[in-house]
Design a protein around this motif. Structure first.
Motif, PDB file in Angstrom:
ATOM      1  N   UNK A  99      49.203  36.618  37.079  1.00 36.36           N
ATOM      2  CA  UNK A  99      48.197  35.546  36.997  1.00 36.36           C
ATOM      3  C   UNK A  99      48.531  34.354  37.894  1.00 36.36           C
ATOM      4  N   UNK A 100      49.777  34.244  38.286  1.00 38.72           N
ATOM      5  CA  UNK A 100      50.180  33.101  39.113  1.00 38.72           C
ATOM      6  C   UNK A 100      50.213  33.418  40.604  1.00 38.72           C
ATOM      7  N   UNK A 101      49.759  34.620  40.964  1.00 33.85           N
ATOM      8  CA  UNK A 101      49.779  34.959  42.392  1.00 33.85           C
ATOM      9  C   UNK A 101      48.816  34.051  43.157  1.00 33.85           C
ATOM     10  N   UNK A 102      49.197  33.691  44.377  1.00 34.91           N
ATOM     11  CA  UNK A 102      48.398  32.701  45.122  1.00 34.91           C
ATOM     12  C   UNK A 102      46.942  33.126  45.334  1.00 34.91           C
ATOM     13  N   UNK A 103      46.704  34.427  45.380  1.00 36.73           N
ATOM     14  CA  UNK A 103      45.342  34.883  45.679  1.00 36.73           C
ATOM     15  C   UNK A 103      44.360  34.597  44.545  1.00 36.73           C
ATOM     16  N   UNK A 148      52.338  43.594  47.022  1.00 35.25           N
ATOM     17  CA  UNK A 148      51.563  44.466  46.137  1.00 35.25           C
ATOM     18  C   UNK A 148      50.459  43.709  45.402  1.00 35.25           C
ATOM     19  N   UNK A 149      50.740  42.460  45.026  1.00 40.05           N
ATOM     20  CA  UNK A 149      49.742  41.673  44.298  1.00 40.05           C
ATOM     21  C   UNK A 149      48.559  41.350  45.201  1.00 40.05           C
ATOM     22  N   UNK A 150      48.839  41.016  46.443  1.00 39.54           N
ATOM     23  CA  UNK A 150      47.753  40.724  47.386  1.00 39.54           C
ATOM     24  C   UNK A 150      46.899  41.976  47.614  1.00 39.54           C
ATOM     25  N   UNK A 151      47.562  43.130  47.687  1.00 38.78           N
ATOM     26  CA  UNK A 151      46.806  44.371  47.881  1.00 38.78           C
ATOM     27  C   UNK A 151      45.873  44.621  46.704  1.00 38.78           C
ATOM     28  N   UNK A 152      46.364  44.380  45.495  1.00 38.75           N
ATOM     29  CA  UNK A 152      45.531  44.589  44.309  1.00 38.75           C
ATOM     30  C   UNK A 152      44.366  43.600  44.287  1.00 38.75           C
ATOM     31  N   UNK A 153      44.621  42.366  44.710  1.00 43.29           N
ATOM     32  CA  UNK A 153      43.540  41.382  44.767  1.00 43.29           C
ATOM     33  C   UNK A 153      42.433  41.859  45.710  1.00 43.29           C
ATOM     34  N   UNK A 154      42.820  42.283  46.896  1.00 42.68           N
ATOM     35  CA  UNK A 154      41.823  42.728  47.874  1.00 42.68           C
ATOM     36  C   UNK A 154      41.144  44.015  47.396  1.00 42.68           C
ATOM     37  N   UNK A 155      41.910  44.867  46.737  1.00 49.66           N
ATOM     38  CA  UNK A 155      41.335  46.084  46.157  1.00 49.66           C
ATOM     39  C   UNK A 155      40.225  45.731  45.165  1.00 49.66           C
ATOM     40  N   UNK A 156      40.471  44.710  44.339  1.00 53.98           N
ATOM     41  CA  UNK A 156      39.446  44.274  43.386  1.00 53.98           C
ATOM     42  C   UNK A 156      38.219  43.712  44.110  1.00 53.98           C
ATOM     43  N   UNK A 157      38.462  42.960  45.187  1.00 52.84           N
ATOM     44  CA  UNK A 157      37.326  42.434  45.971  1.00 52.84           C
ATOM     45  C   UNK A 157      36.472  43.584  46.508  1.00 52.84           C
ATOM     46  N   UNK A 158      37.146  44.641  46.968  1.00 55.51           N
ATOM     47  CA  UNK A 158      36.430  45.807  47.505  1.00 55.51           C
ATOM     48  C   UNK A 158      35.525  46.414  46.434  1.00 55.51           C
TER      49      UNK A 158
END
Lengths: 158, 617
Positions: free
Chosen positions: B310-314, B345-355
Motif C-alpha cells: 500500500x505504500x508503494x510510490x505508484x 515487482x510492485x510497479x509491474x503489478x500496478x501497471x498490470x492493474x492499469x492494463x
C-alpha cells in the motif's frame, strides 16, 4: 454413519465445477443459475466461498412448510423437497436463516440441496477438496490432524 | 451437439438485434470459437476493409464445449480484422463471461455497422437488446462492470467491455471480462470502441445441454480432469506458481528478451518471477500473491490474485488499487519488466492493474515501452517529449507512461499506436520487435528457434499462443527438442499450430495441452458433439482453420515477405550475448521454405489448390 457436506473455502478456486455438477445432476443441463450450491467471490480479498444447505437438525424450512412438502431422508439426513406436494408458497425461503432454499420460477416450486441421495455430485466434481462429503461427527478431524501435526513437529525443549 | 444452435446478429447502424440459426455445416467443419467465428468473418467481411471502419465486423464466439463441465470449458474468442496488424485478429479469454453467454442459449454474437451513440448489448436468455451507454462512456472496465450490475440490480450478470483505451482507439486495446480476464491481443478492443459499443452484459439461466452422449461425455470429462490433476505442470506447477513459473526457466535457457531484445537474459529476472511474488516483501512483510483463481470450469487454476504494497510510490493516494486484484502472469511480468529492464515487482503489478482497468494488452504496451526507452537512450526521444526521463529500468517512467497511454494523454497517444508505427515515425523501424506489426511475447526467437518461426508465421502477428513450441523446446512436452536447433522445427511449428487451432475452437483453454493432446480432446468432443471428431479429424480441422486464416491475410495483402522477423533476431551481429544460446540467431531463412513445404503452400506462402482441396476449403 451419517455424512455431511464439508466446505473448506481456502481451497476453493472459483471454478464452478460444483455448480455445473449440481445442475447436471438435477436438471440434466449445465446451468449454474439452477445450482443449489453457489460459489461467492469476494474480489477485493480474493476469497471464493462455496455455500449450500447444511441440513439443520431442527430445520426451519421443514417446520415452516404448511403442506409438509419437506421431509427428512432417513438414510442421509437430508431435508428433501417433495415437488408434487410443494405449492410454491415460499414460506420456507423466509424461514431459512441461511438463504439456502430458493424458489424456482420455471417449476413454481422451491429447491434445495438433497445430498443427491447420498452421493453429492458437487463434492465428486470439486477438483481441490474444497467440498468434501465426510462423517457428520468428525468434520473437525482434518483440522485436528493439522494441529496435531504442528504439535508433533515442535522442536523438543532442551 | 452441444452447440446452442442460435446466434445473435446486431446491426449497430440500424440498432436491430436478430436471432438466426447457427450454420451447422460450418459448425461441424470449424467447431466453434476461433474457427467458427473466423469462418463467419471471412465469409462476411472483405479482407481489404479498414479495420476501424463500419464495414468491419466483430464477433464474440463460444465453442461447443464452452459452458460444459469439460475442464477449462469457459472460453470465448473475439474475432475481427485487427487494427494493429491489418491481419485476422482473434483473441481468446477465460473468466466467466463465455459460459454465461452460452448458458443464455447463444453460440455467438456478430456486430456489424457502427452505432451513432454509445450503446451496450444486454442479453438475458432470449431477451437481447441494445441499450444506451452514454453513462458508461469514459468509464473504466471496472466502473462499467459495477455500474451495469448495480443498474440491473443483478450481481450475477457477467460483463465483457472496453475501458478508456478502447474508446480512444489505442491500437492494442483489449476486451476485458470479469474485471481481469482479457481478450488481450491484436486490438480487438479498439474495433469495439470504433463501433461505439461499450459492453456486452449477459445473464444466462438456460444452461448448456443437448450432449450427444451425456454418459460418455461425463466419463471423458472425468478422465481428462484426472490427467490434468496428475500432470506436474497442470496439476502442481501452474496452480501453485501460475505461468510465472516460467520466468527463471526461460531466463536460464538464455531466452528472456531484455531491454527491447538488446539482451537475452535479465539480471533482474529473480525479482519479478513466481518466487518473488510468493516471498514476503521487505517493506511490509506481506507477499504480493494472495491466492490463485480459476476461470469457469477450470481444474488447473493458474490465475493470480495479488495485492500491492500500500505504500508503494505508484499507488500513493489511490485507494482503488489497494485491494486484491488480477495478478501478474508471465507474459505481462516479462513485457512490463524484462522488456524494459524494470525489476520493481510492485510497479509491474500496478501497471498490470492499469492494463486490466482500462483495457490494454500488456505485451504490446510493455514491448512498445522497450522501444521508447531504446529511442530515449539513443537521444531520439527526449524528456520534454515524453514528459519523463525514460532510461531502461525506470519503474517511474513505466508507470507514468502507462497512465498517459490508458488515459490518452500526451506522448501516451503515440505509444497507443504500438511499436511499429512509433519506431517508423522516429526513423527507426528496425527497433520494433514485432512481426506483421504485433509485438513478440516473452521468448527470444534467437535462443529458441521454433518459437521464432512461430512468431514469423503466426496469422495474427507476433504471438506465442498460435504455436507454443516452448512446450517442446524448453519443457519437453510432448517430446523434448533442442531449442538451439532449427532442424525439424518447421514440422513442429505446424503441428503445434494445427492442434492449437482445434483446442481454441473447441471452447477449451490451450493450457490443457501441457497435459493433453488431441487424444484427450477427442473423446470429449465425441461425447458432446459427434463421433466424427477423431484425433485425425481434429488435426485436419485445425489445419483447415489455419489455412482459412492464412487465406484471409493473403487477400488482405500479406505476402511471404511478411513472414518475417526483425534483423535483430536474424543477424549474426545481434546474436545472443550470454548464456547457453550465446552466438545464436534465428535461422528463419532456412526454416521458412521448409515450413511452406510442410504446409502444402507455394513459395509465396499461398495454399496450393491441392492443399485447399484436401482440407475442404
Amino acid at each position: 454413519m451419517q455424512k455431511v457436506l464439508h466446505i473448506n473455502a481456502d481451497k476453493c478456486t472459483g471454478c464452478m465445477q460444483c455448480e455445473m455438477a449440481c445442475s447436471f445432476e438435477n436438471y440434466g443441463t449445465y446451468a449454474t443459475a439452477k445450482s443449489r450450491i453457489k460459489v461467492f467471490e469476494f474480489h477485493h480479498t480474493g476469497k471464493k466461498v462455496p455455500y449450500t444447505c447444511t441440513q439443520c437438525d431442527e430445520a426451519w424450512c421443514l417446520h415452516a412448510c404448511p403442506v409438509e412438502a419437506i421431509t427428512v431422508d432417513k438414510a442421509t439426513g437430508a431435508k428433501v423437497v417433495n415437488e408434487t406436494t410443494c405449492v410454491g408458497c415460499k414460506v420456507c425461503t423466509i424461514a431459512c436463516p441461511f438463504g439456502t432454499i430458493n424458489y424456482v420460477q420455471e417449476t413454481g416450486k422451491v429447491q434445495k440441496c438433497d445430498l443427491c441421495g447420498g452421493e453429492p455430485a458437487c463434492a465428486e466434481a470439486c477438483p481441490t477438496g474444497a467440498i468434501t462429503f465426510i462423517d457428520a461427527n468428525w468434520t473437525g478431524l482434518g483440522k485436528m490432524a493439522q494441529w496435531a501435526d504442528k504439535l508433533g513437529n515442535q522442536p523438543t525443549a532442551v | 451437439m452441444s452447440w446452442a444452435g442460435k446466434i445473435l446478429r446486431v446491426n449497430l447502424t440500424t440498432g436491430t438485434v436478430k436471432s438466426e440459426p447457427l450454420n451447422m455445416d460450418w459448425a461441424q467443419a470449424y467447431l466453434g470459437s476461433r474457427g467458427l467465428g473466423t469462418k463467419y468473418l471471412v465469409e462476411e467481411v472483405d479482407a481489404t476493409v479498414d479495420p476501424l471502419s463500419a464495414d468491419n465486423k466483430i464477433i464474440w464466439a463460444t465453442g461447443p464445449l464452452t459452458g460444459t463441465m469439460a475442464s477449462t470449458g469457459g472460453r470465448y474468442t473475439v474475432i475481427t480484422k485487427g487494427p494493429l496488424t491489418g491481419a485476422i485478429a482473434c483473441s481468446n479469454s477465460g473468466g466467466y463471461w463465455g459460459a454465461e453467454f452460452k448458458m443464455a442459449g447463444w453460440d455467438m454474437v456478430i456486430f456489424e455497422g457502427k452505432s451513432a451513440k454509445p450503446v451496450y448489448l444486454y442479453v438475458n436468455d432470449d431477451l437481447a437488446e441494445l441499450r444506451d451507454a452514454s453513462h458508461l462512456w469514459g468509464k473504466s472496465v471496472w466502473e462499467t462492470e459495477e455500474i451495469i450490475k448495480k443498474g440491473l440490480q443483478d450481481p450475477l450478470t457477467r460483463v465483457s467491455s472496453i475501458g478508456k483505451a478502447g474508446e480512444n482507439g489505442v491500437l492494442f486495446a483489449a476486451v476485458v471480462n470479469d474485471l481481469h480476464r482479457a481478450a488481450g491481443r491484436s486490438g480487438v478492443g479498439a474495433v469495439m470502441g470504433s463501433k461505439n459499443l461499450k459492453a456486452i452484459a449477459v445473464r444466462g439461466t438456460k444452461g448448456v445441454g443437448n450432449l450427444r452422449d451425456p454418459k460418455a461425455f461425463m466419463a471423458a470429462v472425468k478422465a481428462g480432469k484426472k490427467v490434468l490433476a496428475e500432470n506436474g505442470v497442470t496439476g502442481t506447477g501452474l496452480p501453485a506458481m501460475g505461468t510465472q513459473v516460467l520466468m527463471s526457466v526461460i531466463n536460464e535457457v538464455g531466452g528472456l528478451p531484455t531491454r527491447n531484445h538488446r539482451d537475452n537474459q535479465f539480471e533482474g529476472a529473480k525479482d519479478i518471477g513466481a518466487e518473488a511474488m510468493a516471498t514476503p516483501r521487505k517493506t511490509d512483510g506481506k507477499k504480493q500473491l494472495v491466492t490463485n483463481q480459476a476461470c469457469f470450469g477450470c481444474t488447473i487454476a493458474c490465475g493470480r490474485i495479488s495485492k500491492m504494497d500500500e505504500n508503494h510510490f505508484t499507488i500513493e493516494n489511490k485507494p482503488q488499487y489497494r485491494g486484491a486484484s488480477g495478478g501478474l502472469e508471465y507474459e505481462a511480468a516479462w513485457a512490463l519488466g524484462a522488456a524494459n529492464g524494470v525489476n520493481d515487482l510492485e510497479a509491474l503489478q500496478y501497471v498490470n492493474m492499469l492494463c486490466n482497468e482500462e483495457g490494454i494488452d500488456p505485451i504490446t504496451f510493455g514491448t512498445t515501452i522497450g522501444a521508447v526507452m531504446e529511442l530515449y537512450a539513443m537521444g531520439i526521444l527526449t524528456k520534454e517529449q515524453l514528459g519523463t526521463e525514460a532510461t531502461f529500468g525506470s519503474a517511474r517512467a513505466l508507470a507514468f507512461l502507462a497512465e498517459e497511454t490508458v488515459n490518452g494523454r500526451g506522448f501516451g497517444k503515440e505509444i497507443g499506436q504500438g511499436s511499429k508505427r512509433l519506431t517508423a515515425k522516429y526513423g527507426h523501424p528496425e527497433l520494433s520487435m514485432s512481426s506483421k506489426g504485433q509485438e513478440f511475447p516473452a521468448y527470444d526467437g534467437r535462443a529458441i528457434q521454433g518459437i521464432g518461426l512461430a512468431y514469423a508465421t503466426s496469422n495474427r502477428g507476433g504471438c506465442h499462443l498460435r504455436g507454443y513450441t516452448i512446450a517442446s523446446e524448453v519443457l519437453g512436452i510432448p517430446v523434448k527438442t533442442d531449442p538451439l536447433e532449427s532442424q525439424g522445427k518447421p514440422e513442429l511449428v505446424k503441428a503445434f499450430q494445427d492442434a492449437t487451432a482445434a483446442f481454441d475452437s473447441s471452447g477449451l483453454c490451450i493450457f490443457t495441452t501441457f497435459a493433453w493432446g488431441l487424444q484427450d480432446l477427442s473423446p470429449q468432443m465425441q461425447g458432446a458433439c459427434g463421433e466424427q471428431y477423431t484425433v485425425e479429424e481434429l488435426a485436419k480441422i485445425g489445419e483447415r482453420i489455419w489455412n482459412m486464416e492464412r487465406e484471409f491475410n493473403n487477400r488482405a495483402g500479406f505476402t511471404s515477405k511478411d513472414d518475417s522477423l526483425p534483423a535483430r533476431l536474424t543477424s549474426v551481429e545481434d546474436a545472443c550475448k550470454t548464456g547457453p544460446a550465446k552466438g545464436k540467431f534465428n535461422e528463419l531463412a532456412t526454416m521458412l521454405p521448409l515450413y511452406y513445404e510442410a504446409r502444402g503452400w507455394d513459395s509465396e506462402g499461398r495454399p496450393t489448390a491441392a492443399t485447399k482441396e484436401r482440407l475442404g476449403l
